[in-house]
Design a protein around this motif. Structure first.
Motif, PDB file in Angstrom:
ATOM      1  N   SER A  93       0.820  -1.224   0.000  1.00  0.00           N
ATOM      2  CA  SER A  93       0.000   0.000   0.000  1.00  0.00           C
ATOM      3  C   SER A  93       0.848   1.267   0.000  1.00  0.00           C
ATOM      4  O   SER A  93       0.490   2.242  -0.662  1.00  0.00           O
ATOM      5  CB  SER A  93      -0.938  -0.002   1.204  1.00  0.00           C
ATOM      6  N   ILE A  94       1.966   1.276   0.724  1.00  0.00           N
ATOM      7  CA  ILE A  94       2.761   2.514   0.794  1.00  0.00           C
ATOM      8  C   ILE A  94       3.314   2.907  -0.568  1.00  0.00           C
ATOM      9  O   ILE A  94       3.117   4.042  -1.017  1.00  0.00           O
ATOM     10  CB  ILE A  94       3.851   2.408   1.881  1.00  0.00           C
ATOM     11  N   VAL A 105       3.172   6.505  -5.212  1.00  0.00           N
ATOM     12  CA  VAL A 105       3.106   6.687  -6.669  1.00  0.00           C
ATOM     13  C   VAL A 105       1.837   7.445  -7.057  1.00  0.00           C
ATOM     14  O   VAL A 105       1.863   8.358  -7.888  1.00  0.00           O
ATOM     15  CB  VAL A 105       3.166   5.317  -7.390  1.00  0.00           C
ATOM     16  N   GLY A 106       0.723   7.089  -6.392  1.00  0.00           N
ATOM     17  CA  GLY A 106      -0.537   7.775  -6.674  1.00  0.00           C
ATOM     18  C   GLY A 106      -0.431   9.269  -6.393  1.00  0.00           C
ATOM     19  O   GLY A 106      -0.923  10.094  -7.161  1.00  0.00           O
ATOM     20  N   ALA A 107       0.257   9.609  -5.279  1.00  0.00           N
ATOM     21  CA  ALA A 107       0.396  11.020  -4.916  1.00  0.00           C
ATOM     22  C   ALA A 107       1.312  11.749  -5.889  1.00  0.00           C
ATOM     23  O   ALA A 107       1.035  12.871  -6.306  1.00  0.00           O
ATOM     24  CB  ALA A 107       0.935  11.142  -3.495  1.00  0.00           C
ATOM     25  N   ARG A 150      -4.895   4.465  -0.052  1.00  0.00           N
ATOM     26  CA  ARG A 150      -5.621   5.734  -0.144  1.00  0.00           C
ATOM     27  C   ARG A 150      -5.109   6.704   0.901  1.00  0.00           C
ATOM     28  O   ARG A 150      -4.900   7.881   0.664  1.00  0.00           O
ATOM     29  CB  ARG A 150      -7.119   5.499   0.118  1.00  0.00           C
ATOM     30  N   PHE A 151      -4.937   6.151   2.093  1.00  0.00           N
ATOM     31  CA  PHE A 151      -4.520   6.969   3.211  1.00  0.00           C
ATOM     32  C   PHE A 151      -3.121   7.543   2.971  1.00  0.00           C
ATOM     33  O   PHE A 151      -2.877   8.729   3.168  1.00  0.00           O
ATOM     34  CB  PHE A 151      -4.529   6.109   4.475  1.00  0.00           C
ATOM     35  N   THR A 152      -2.206   6.678   2.525  1.00  0.00           N
ATOM     36  CA  THR A 152      -0.845   7.135   2.223  1.00  0.00           C
ATOM     37  C   THR A 152      -0.888   8.214   1.154  1.00  0.00           C
ATOM     38  O   THR A 152      -0.192   9.216   1.239  1.00  0.00           O
ATOM     39  CB  THR A 152       0.016   5.960   1.711  1.00  0.00           C
ATOM     40  N   ARG A 153      -1.717   8.018   0.141  1.00  0.00           N
ATOM     41  CA  ARG A 153      -1.783   8.962  -0.961  1.00  0.00           C
ATOM     42  C   ARG A 153      -2.192  10.345  -0.475  1.00  0.00           C
ATOM     43  O   ARG A 153      -1.524  11.336  -0.750  1.00  0.00           O
ATOM     44  CB  ARG A 153      -2.787   8.471  -2.011  1.00  0.00           C
ATOM     45  N   SER A 154      -3.283  10.400   0.310  1.00  0.00           N
ATOM     46  CA  SER A 154      -3.753  11.725   0.715  1.00  0.00           C
ATOM     47  C   SER A 154      -2.794  12.360   1.708  1.00  0.00           C
ATOM     48  O   SER A 154      -2.535  13.565   1.658  1.00  0.00           O
ATOM     49  CB  SER A 154      -5.161  11.644   1.292  1.00  0.00           C
ATOM     50  N   SER A 155      -2.240  11.533   2.572  1.00  0.00           N
ATOM     51  CA  SER A 155      -1.288  12.053   3.549  1.00  0.00           C
ATOM     52  C   SER A 155      -0.036  12.581   2.842  1.00  0.00           C
ATOM     53  O   SER A 155       0.496  13.638   3.173  1.00  0.00           O
ATOM     54  CB  SER A 155      -0.927  10.931   4.527  1.00  0.00           C
ATOM     55  N   MET A 156       0.404  11.853   1.841  1.00  0.00           N
ATOM     56  CA  MET A 156       1.591  12.244   1.066  1.00  0.00           C
ATOM     57  C   MET A 156       1.329  13.546   0.304  1.00  0.00           C
ATOM     58  O   MET A 156       2.180  14.425   0.267  1.00  0.00           O
ATOM     59  CB  MET A 156       1.905  11.119   0.076  1.00  0.00           C
ATOM     60  N   ARG A 181      13.896  12.077  -5.538  1.00  0.00           N
ATOM     61  CA  ARG A 181      13.751  10.810  -4.833  1.00  0.00           C
ATOM     62  C   ARG A 181      14.018  10.986  -3.335  1.00  0.00           C
ATOM     63  O   ARG A 181      13.290  10.512  -2.479  1.00  0.00           O
ATOM     64  CB  ARG A 181      14.740   9.808  -5.427  1.00  0.00           C
ATOM     65  N   ARG A 182      15.090  11.723  -3.036  1.00  0.00           N
ATOM     66  CA  ARG A 182      15.437  11.959  -1.632  1.00  0.00           C
ATOM     67  C   ARG A 182      14.365  12.823  -0.956  1.00  0.00           C
ATOM     68  O   ARG A 182      13.992  12.577   0.193  1.00  0.00           O
ATOM     69  CB  ARG A 182      16.808  12.632  -1.550  1.00  0.00           C
ATOM     70  N   VAL A 183      13.874  13.813  -1.688  1.00  0.00           N
ATOM     71  CA  VAL A 183      12.816  14.668  -1.153  1.00  0.00           C
ATOM     72  C   VAL A 183      11.617  13.806  -0.777  1.00  0.00           C
ATOM     73  O   VAL A 183      11.084  13.886   0.332  1.00  0.00           O
ATOM     74  CB  VAL A 183      12.372  15.739  -2.187  1.00  0.00           C
ATOM     75  N   THR A 184      11.230  12.930  -1.697  1.00  0.00           N
ATOM     76  CA  THR A 184      10.025  12.127  -1.490  1.00  0.00           C
ATOM     77  C   THR A 184      10.201  11.105  -0.375  1.00  0.00           C
ATOM     78  O   THR A 184       9.407  11.043   0.550  1.00  0.00           O
ATOM     79  CB  THR A 184       9.658  11.380  -2.781  1.00  0.00           C
ATOM     80  N   TYR A 185      11.258  10.315  -0.490  1.00  0.00           N
ATOM     81  CA  TYR A 185      11.349   9.163   0.401  1.00  0.00           C
ATOM     82  C   TYR A 185      11.992   9.469   1.749  1.00  0.00           C
ATOM     83  O   TYR A 185      11.791   8.737   2.707  1.00  0.00           O
ATOM     84  CB  TYR A 185      12.071   8.006  -0.294  1.00  0.00           C
ATOM     85  N   LEU A 186      12.779  10.557   1.822  1.00  0.00           N
ATOM     86  CA  LEU A 186      13.379  10.867   3.119  1.00  0.00           C
ATOM     87  C   LEU A 186      12.578  11.958   3.831  1.00  0.00           C
ATOM     88  O   LEU A 186      12.163  11.799   4.963  1.00  0.00           O
ATOM     89  CB  LEU A 186      14.841  11.301   2.938  1.00  0.00           C
ATOM     90  N   HIS A 187      12.365  13.076   3.151  1.00  0.00           N
ATOM     91  CA  HIS A 187      11.771  14.217   3.846  1.00  0.00           C
ATOM     92  C   HIS A 187      10.251  14.135   3.910  1.00  0.00           C
ATOM     93  O   HIS A 187       9.650  14.552   4.888  1.00  0.00           O
ATOM     94  CB  HIS A 187      12.200  15.530   3.184  1.00  0.00           C
ATOM     95  N   ALA A 188       9.623  13.640   2.875  1.00  0.00           N
ATOM     96  CA  ALA A 188       8.159  13.651   2.852  1.00  0.00           C
ATOM     97  C   ALA A 188       7.574  12.372   3.448  1.00  0.00           C
ATOM     98  O   ALA A 188       6.659  12.421   4.256  1.00  0.00           O
ATOM     99  CB  ALA A 188       7.663  13.856   1.419  1.00  0.00           C
ATOM    100  N   LEU A 189       8.113  11.225   3.073  1.00  0.00           N
ATOM    101  CA  LEU A 189       7.475   9.958   3.439  1.00  0.00           C
ATOM    102  C   LEU A 189       7.351   9.797   4.955  1.00  0.00           C
ATOM    103  O   LEU A 189       6.315   9.416   5.466  1.00  0.00           O
ATOM    104  CB  LEU A 189       8.237   8.778   2.835  1.00  0.00           C
TER     105      LEU A 189
END
Lengths: 323, 332
Positions: free
Chosen positions: A115-116, A121-123, A207-213, A233-241
């Motif tokens: 799901s994550i 990816v959806g976000a 769904r939850f991950t998408r909206s939260s992201m 990639r670093r922005v997404t997976y380190l700072h945002a995720l």
């Protein structure tokens, strides 16, 4: 700081557990019906026998006394004995629990692992074909009743595959009756029920991950991260995720009691020897002590699940620890 | 004039929306020389932030640069690839933002975040980056920097966070520091401290600074040159002293006149600029300021004036001043 936080949370959950035992006990005794199933209907028992049995079981004591006997037993780890077969409730639970844990943990892990990424990816590609496809899958996952999905999966992977001469998956049980029990055998039995159970988790959590992201990606600190010149990639997976996972943790923590409740239907369809199926079987047999024990056990799981979620929450978000 | 550190030429940035295309930046040109401080002033929605976000290529979707050149050391950033921009951001051009309370990631320790550009651009290991970060936190005036580095942003006050943001921007020794309204969200006393710090940074490190603000007082105290923006266009630019003493655009003139004065007569009304800021989807014909302009002539309604020298040091987009009229004289 974190240790103090955990201790505080544990202490705070004691009254909750106590309250739950009180409510469960009260509710079960408020329901009508003989506390010992079928006793009055047994032609071999004389009325005085019935009274004697009820006396022996302590059922004629005033309710507070009965509650006291039960709760003091609980405090010593004694959940009482089944009224159907006379064996300790705790042994039934501990016999079935490993199977349930195996099934649920697998489903939860599958759910998290799938799901994550789907949500992320959806976000990131909001509004794209792939995002819309994931949305469709989620709606399907939430809307399709799990017992129906389970039956279809059995029909396809067990019945049809067998008929077509393909490698097929077992339709039920946790291991083969003859010569089963090795890891490969258990895994093949696990695939269908775990997938079925995970499907709902994936639908909701992605769904939850998408909206939260999406929310996190619009935050100022994400712009700061980009301004530092790091890769997307670093922005997404380190700072945002990490920020977007905080609310998801609570949701997953709440699934722990689903060990028993949510998985029960799947356990029944796949004849999985787990706690959920046990609870249903015994409820139908009016096994009050068993139901009482199981309900209390589930309540404990809810509390533990919440506690676990809170601790992970605090680990992910330092602001929580001081609140 | 290839020796400018940063030169923006005829930049157009647009935001396509459902109601039409918003021309947030509409033909802006300016330059920045090494070590100087340039102020960009204008009201909300005048395109100040979008201009610098375009330079950093940090526009939020669906915003995009439609045309124009952004020359940094002779390279056109408008056409640079994403990896090229990642090299520039944080290393060559650093940026600090308006709201320090939300500009730092809440889940990472401050020292870690301040040291991050060093790990990204200078290949420092975690320990060395942290040590350097503590050094910079100290330089920007954070007491007990070594302890503070181990804390999370929420344990910092707003002013301290903005200091940490400045330390973060400075750590790699960038040539340009862009500060987008760095003091707007802070208390007045803290504002003064942060501006002092920015002045000190500009002086000690020789970092060229672009300071965006809507506070003319800040510009007067901080910037050698100023660019006034209106409706996504440059109204006027030039040395701060000259612009303030002798504005060459009616918008600048009105802005300066609208500053409340301490020596004003009691009950004297505040002088606001009449009218509303223009609609950026359907801007007025000709000069966008003409509906609000007290000096308007017919030509203003038909044609947009180009940005041309008016007087010895200033540039302005105004038919009136370009024709040689002096605004202060004309008003009296």
């Amino acid at each position: 700081m974190l240790a103090r936080y955990v201790v505080r949370r544990v202490v705070a959950s004691i009254p909750v557990v106590f309250g739950v035992t009180l409510i469960t006990f009260g509710l079960l005794h408020a329901t009508s019906g003989a506390f010992v199933p079928g006793l009055e209907l047994n032609p071999n028992l004389r009325p005085e026998d019935i009274i004697r049995i009820r006396n022996n079981l302590g059922l004629n004591d005033p309710l507070p006394v009965q509650y006291w006997h039960w709760i003091s037993g609980l405090l010593h780890g004694d959940f009482g004995r089944s009224l159907v077969d006379g064996s300790p409730v705790l042994r039934h639970i501990s016999d079935r629990l490993p199977n349930t844990i195996e099934l649920t943990i697998t489903a939860i892990l599958l759910g998290i692992l799938i799901s994550i990424p789907l949500g992320v990816v959806g976000a990131l590609r909001r509004g794209s074909v792939i995002d819309n496809f994931f949305t469709f899958l989620s709606v399907a996952g939430v809307s399709i009743p799990s017992f129906w999905l389970a039956l279809l999966l059995i029909l396809l992977f067990s019945v049809s595959f067998h008929a077509w001469g393909l490698p097929w998956l077992p339709s039920g049980g946790a291991e083969s009756a003859f010569g089963g029990g090795d890891p490969i055998d258990r895994i093949t039995h696990l695939i269908l029920p775990a997938t079925c159970l995970a499907f709902v988790y994936i639908a909701i959590w992605s769904r939850f991950t998408r909206s939260s992201m999406l929310e996190v990606l619009s935050q100022d600190y994400v712009r700061t991260a980009r301004a530092k010149g790091m890769s997307e990639r670093r922005v997404t997976y380190l700072h945002a995720l990490r920020n977007s996972l905080v609310p998801l943790v609570t949701l997953i923590g709440l699934e722990l009691p689903g060990l028993v409740s949510g998985g029960a239907i799947i356990e029944i369809v796949f004849s999985w020897p787990g706690v959920g199926r046990l609870a249903l079987e015994r409820a139908l047999q009016y096994d009050y002590t068993m139901v009482l024990g199981l309900t209390t056990f589930v309540a404990l799981l809810v509390v533990v699940g919440n506690l676990l979620a809170d601790v992970i929450y605090a680990l992910l978000d330092p602001r929580i620890r001081y609140a | 004039m290839a020796d400018h550190l940063l030169e923006v030429q005829d930049l157009h940035t647009v935001f396509p929306t459902k109601d039409g295309v918003v021309k947030a930046v509409d033909g802006v040109s300016f330059h920045l020389d090494p070590g100087e401080t340039l102020g960009i002033v204008g009201e909300s929605g005048s395109g100040k932030s979008v201009t610098v976000l375009s330079v950093m290529r940090l526009l939020q979707r669906p915003g995009r640069i439609a045309s124009g050149r952004i020359l940094y050391k002779g390279r056109d950033l408008a056409k640079a690839s994403d990896p090229e921009m990642q090299e520039i951001r944080g290393e060559e051009i650093a940026m600090i933002f308006q709201d320090p309370m939300t500009s730092m990631n809440p889940v990472f320790k401050t020292g870690w975040q301040v040291g991050e550009p060093l790990r990204l651009h200078k290949n420092f290991d975690a320990k060395k980056a942290l040590k350097e970060a503590v050094g910079f936190l100290h330089k920007v005036g954070i007491p007990e920097a070594d302890k503070r580095a181990d804390q999370y942003p929420h344990e910092f006050s707003g002013g301290m966070r903005q200091r940490a943001m400045i330390a973060m921007g400075l750590s790699t020794g960038p040539n340009v520091l862009i500060a987008d309204e760095p003091t707007t969200a802070l208390d007045v006393t803290i504002q003064a401290q942060i501006l002092d710090l920015l002045r000190k940074v500009n002086h000690d490190f020789g970092t060229a600074t672009i300071l965006i603000t809507h506070n003319l007082g800040v510009v007067a105290g901080m910037c050698e040159r100023v660019m006034v923006m209106y409706a996504g266009k440059v109204a006027e630019q030039g040395p701060t002293e000259d612009v303030f003493a002798n504005p060459k655009h009616p918008y600048t003139w009105s802005l300066l006149r609208s500053i409340p004065r301490l020596d004003a007569q009691e009950h004297e009304p505040l002088r606001a600029i009449e009218g509303l800021p223009p609609d950026l989807i359907n801007p007025p014909t000709g000069c966008p300021f003409h509906p609000r302009c007290p000096f308007r002539i017919d030509r203003c309604i038909r044609e947009m004036p180009p940005l041309e020298p008016v007087g010895p040091t200033q540039l302005a987009t105004c038919w009136v001043t370009q024709a040689g009229r002096d605004l202060n004289e004309a008003a009296s």
